[in-house]
Design a protein around this motif. Structure first.
Motif, mmCIF file in Angstrom:
data_model
loop_
_atom_site.group_PDB
_atom_site.id
_atom_site.type_symbol
_atom_site.label_atom_id
_atom_site.label_comp_id
_atom_site.label_asym_id
_atom_site.label_seq_id
_atom_site.Cartn_x
_atom_site.Cartn_y
_atom_site.Cartn_z
ATOM 1 N N PHE A 1 0.733 -1.322 -0.262
ATOM 2 C CA PHE A 1 -0.329 0.229 0.197
ATOM 3 C C PHE A 1 0.630 1.042 0.228
ATOM 4 N N ALA A 2 2.045 0.845 0.405
ATOM 5 C CA ALA A 2 3.025 2.282 0.872
ATOM 6 C C ALA A 2 3.840 2.237 -0.721
ATOM 7 N N GLU A 3 3.541 1.109 -1.476
ATOM 8 C CA GLU A 3 4.104 1.526 -2.783
ATOM 9 C C GLU A 3 3.155 1.949 -3.735
ATOM 10 N N TYR A 4 1.939 1.992 -3.536
ATOM 11 C CA TYR A 4 0.567 2.181 -4.065
ATOM 12 C C TYR A 4 0.710 3.502 -3.793
ATOM 13 N N LEU A 5 0.745 4.074 -3.338
ATOM 14 C CA LEU A 5 0.785 5.728 -2.902
ATOM 15 C C LEU A 5 1.216 5.860 -3.073
ATOM 16 N N THR A 6 2.794 5.573 -3.105
ATOM 17 C CA THR A 6 3.966 6.885 -4.072
ATOM 18 C C THR A 6 3.187 6.839 -5.367
ATOM 19 N N ILE A 7 2.859 5.838 -6.255
ATOM 20 C CA ILE A 7 2.492 5.656 -7.747
ATOM 21 C C ILE A 7 0.995 6.664 -7.510
ATOM 22 N N MET A 8 0.388 6.888 -6.593
ATOM 23 C CA MET A 8 -0.550 8.076 -7.016
ATOM 24 C C MET A 8 -0.482 8.842 -6.768
ATOM 25 N N GLY A 9 0.544 9.245 -6.213
ATOM 26 C CA GLY A 9 0.975 10.419 -6.028
ATOM 27 C C GLY A 9 2.009 10.895 -6.503
ATOM 28 N N MET A 10 3.109 10.132 -7.456
ATOM 29 C CA MET A 10 3.486 10.300 -8.291
ATOM 30 C C MET A 10 2.680 11.346 -9.666
ATOM 31 N N TYR A 11 1.569 10.284 -9.947
ATOM 32 C CA TYR A 11 0.384 10.742 -10.833
ATOM 33 C C TYR A 11 -0.510 11.982 -10.469
ATOM 34 N N ALA A 12 -0.012 12.277 -9.120
ATOM 35 C CA ALA A 12 -0.948 12.878 -8.529
ATOM 36 C C ALA A 12 0.004 14.408 -8.914
ATOM 37 N N CYS A 13 1.131 14.550 -8.954
ATOM 38 C CA CYS A 13 2.354 15.238 -8.670
ATOM 39 C C CYS A 13 2.444 15.587 -9.806
ATOM 40 N N PHE A 14 2.264 15.031 -11.259
ATOM 41 C CA PHE A 14 2.451 14.986 -12.515
ATOM 42 C C PHE A 14 1.472 16.315 -12.960
ATOM 43 N N ALA A 15 -0.081 15.758 -13.005
ATOM 44 C CA ALA A 15 -1.240 16.803 -12.838
ATOM 45 C C ALA A 15 -1.365 17.449 -12.507
ATOM 46 N N TYR A 16 -0.596 17.804 -11.158
ATOM 47 C CA TYR A 16 -0.744 19.171 -10.358
ATOM 48 C C TYR A 16 0.341 19.973 -11.677
ATOM 49 N N TYR A 17 1.627 19.527 -11.661
ATOM 50 C CA TYR A 17 2.168 20.651 -11.870
ATOM 51 C C TYR A 17 2.436 20.801 -13.517
ATOM 52 N N ALA A 18 1.473 19.422 -14.223
ATOM 53 C CA ALA A 18 1.564 20.026 -15.679
ATOM 54 C C ALA A 18 0.101 21.288 -15.486
ATOM 55 N N LEU A 19 -0.928 20.795 -14.246
ATOM 56 C CA LEU A 19 -1.650 21.586 -14.820
ATOM 57 C C LEU A 19 -1.505 23.234 -14.613
ATOM 58 N N LYS A 20 -0.408 23.369 -13.798
ATOM 59 C CA LYS A 20 -0.147 24.278 -13.237
ATOM 60 C C LYS A 20 1.124 25.283 -14.507
ATOM 61 N N LEU A 21 2.041 24.388 -15.459
ATOM 62 C CA LEU A 21 1.838 24.568 -16.567
ATOM 63 C C LEU A 21 1.603 25.313 -17.621
#
Length: 177
Positions: free
Chosen positions: A55-75
């Motif tokens: 679950f920790a690994e799965y949460l980091t995967i979701m966090g990576m996609y969330a970070c990518f989406a956030y910074y892509a939206l900012k861009l």
């Protein structure tokens, strides 16, 4: 950003980068992207492993996609800003000012034209809502606006008229009408 808030902000940024990196590594190790696009299964879950690690690994995967989406939206937001603010101001001041400054259209006709144009555009529901409110404020009735939406349906399309009808319903309910 100053003092403690600057340290806190930078710490959170570093943490988000670390989560994104761990998520990217885990995503590639477990081929999550291919599974997200094809089918959902637990074939990558080793039932002999510790559950917390999974679950920790799965949460980091979701966090990576969330970070990518956030910074892509900012861009994308940054890229969508006008390149030349002086030209943007000139167009707003002179083009729209000249058109709406003329006295050949009354306020109701101006709002009908604006509502018609906005109803044909995607992604401008906030502006459409504002102009539907202004239309009601300058004397247009609900029946007139519903009639305009029927004309849009006949001449433009059902999806555009359905969207305009939904926005009008929200406007009317917010006004208590």
């Amino acid at each position: 950003i100053a003092g403690i808030s600057r340290i806190w902000t930078n710490s959170l940024r570093i943490l988000s980068v670390m989560v994104a990196v761990c998520g990217a590594i885990s995503s590639f190790d477990r081929s999550i992207l291919s599974k997200l696009t094809a089918e959902y299964s637990f074939d990558y879950w080793n039932f002999d492993d510790f559950v917390f690690g999974f679950f920790a690994e799965y949460l980091t995967i979701m966090g990576m996609y969330a970070c990518f989406a956030y910074y892509a939206l900012k861009l994308f937001q940054k890229l969508a800003q006008p390149r030349a603010p002086a030209i943007d101001a000139f167009l707003k001041d002179h083009l729209f000012g000249d058109i709406f400054g003329r006295d050949n259209l009354d306020f109701q006709s101006r709002e009908i034209a604006t509502i018609s144009a906005l109803s044909n555009m995607q992604g401008v529901n906030a502006q459409l809502q504002s102009h539907l409110n202004v239309g009601l404020n300058v004397g247009l009735t609900e029946a007139q606006l519903r009639g305009l939406i029927l004309v849009l349906e006949a001449n433009v399309g059902k999806s555009e008229s359905d969207n305009a009808n939904d926005v009008l319903s929200r406007v009317l309910s917010s006004r208590g009408e």
